[in-house]
Design an enzyme around this catalytic site. Structure first.
Site: not given
Length: 421
Positions: A278, A314, A346
């Site tokens: 990350r 996320r 949806c």
């Protein structure tokens, strides 16, 4: 620091306007900056320049072959957690002796793949895995280099879904049983114990949990050496956080993280391995999306964009925050208003942010989700039969599509209707 800045009133990736990428590739699309990737990788190498080390990029953060090739060419090793990731690392040109295989559920087929293709070490997570690896390596007439992952029972103070170093987590061997398991490993055929592995979680913004865990690691290494084990490598894991919010709170820098490693285990004479993902690629990428509609609701306005939870999971999965900014730079003094930024899937969970302050926007305007380079494209899906989001890599004033957007026809052609239907 990243390389996404406004130039001439338009947000750019390095020297490429995001408007150009949107016009040529369409939206939604992930955009990565090669300069940012190189810079962030360099910071970790600098943080460990006091000792022998290998910076292993955590492939699970971003597994695009172009990203892995860029990292590998810089000298990075790779931390993989599946046979597929191992294959990606090798396809990107990374040699087996720079690949570390982690993960709690390695199959015999995956172990064989790595033993045949070359491997730096297996980070073994359990005794059943250790015995399976021993039997396989012995049957193949080879030796498997092993570091055993130790669970230090340290609270990383991060999101519960990405904490890995507490006793209730599924990862590693309890530290109280470590010496027993190392003794067992030393007695098994086909196994060569080379080090100790530890990883306590992801998106850590405080160095103290690292210090606590690594202090325990140092004590364990001394005990293991007293037991006769030649411990030459320490895999410190990864997990250093990034600034998802552009405010005054900044996570620790790689150089500060490196100092914690030096303070706690630097006197052991071991080669150091770290597994950042990350922190290298997170702020090196954005998700570029277009406004479909601006909808007035009961007491709130919705900004409906063409990116969705299947493209960036996320926020829905972790409640994670990503700064959202307009691609056209607002003029000084431009009024802003609150919007709920949502996607077209949806699901009510397809909500990126509530009440985010943005200038007035209209259909067709572009916005960017910052800090989206890690755990973005790799976690994307084709839910609602939405084509998988493409990826673009920018260098200086040019870019390349490094994963194309599939057509709906290509998606449908992967299915097969049985003849009897």
């Amino acid at each position: 620091m990243d390389h996404f800045n406004y130039q001439g009133g338009v947000l750019c990736a390095e020297d490429v306007p995001l408007t150009r990428i949107a016009a040529e590739v369409g939206t939604p699309v992930y955009v990565y900056s090669a300069a940012t990737l190189r810079r962030h990788f360099g910071l970790f190498r600098q943080a460990l320049d006091w000792t022998d080390h290998l910076v292993c990029f955590a492939v699970k953060a971003n597994s695009n072959l172009a990203v892995l090739k860029l990292m590998g060419d810089l000298g990075a090793g790779m931390d993989v957690v599946s046979g597929g990731e191992y294959a990606r690392a090798r396809a990107a040109g990374v040699p087996g002796d720079r690949i570390v295989f982690s993960g709690v559920g390695k199959t015999v087929a995956e172990m064989r793949q790595a033993l045949e293709g070359g491997i730096r070490q297996f980070n073994v997570e359990s005794e059943p895995e250790l015995h399976a690896l021993s039997q396989l390596a012995d049957s193949m007439g080879v030796t498997a280099p092993v570091a055993i992952r130790i669970n230090p029972d340290v609270d990383a103070k991060t999101h519960e879904k990405i904490a890995t170093g507490k006793s209730e987590n599924k990862f590693g061997i309890p530290i109280a049983r470590a010496r027993q398991v190392y003794a067992e490993a030393a007695s098994l055929p086909g196994i060569s114990v080379v080090g100790v592995d530890m990883h306590i979680g992801s998106q850590l913004t405080d160095l103290e949990p690292f210090r606590q865990a690594y202090t325990k690691m140092a004590g364990l290494v001394r005990a293991l050496r007293a037991d006769g084990h030649a411990i030459t490598r320490l895999d410190m894991g990864g997990g250093l956080g990034i600034p998802y919010r552009r405010d005054n709170s900044a996570p620790p820098l790689p150089i500060e993280y490196g100092q914690v490693i030096r303070d706690t285990v630097g006197d052991l004479g071991c080669e150091i391995e770290i597994e950042p993902g990350r922190n290298i690629v997170g702020n090196a990428g954005i998700l570029l999306t277009s406004v479909i509609y601006v909808k007035e609701g009961e007491g709130r306005n919705f900004l409906i964009v063409d990116a969705a939870m299947n493209d960036l999971l996320r926020p829905a999965m972790y409640g994670a925050h990503h700064d959202i900014v307009p691609v056209r730079e607002p003029l000084p003094g431009t009024e802003v208003q609150p919007f709920d930024v949502v996607g077209p899937v949806c699901e009510t969970g397809d909500t990126f942010q509530k009440g985010t302050q943005l200038p007035a926007l209209a259909a067709g305007d572009l916005v960017a989700f910052r800090s989206a380079g890690a755990y973005g494209a790799v976690m994307a899906s084709e839910y609602n039969t939405r084509p998988l989001v493409p990826e673009v890599l920018v260098q200086d004033d040019h870019f390349a599509v490094i994963r194309a957007r599939p057509t709906v026809e290509e998606i449908l052609n992967r299915d097969t209707i049985p003849e009897w239907l």
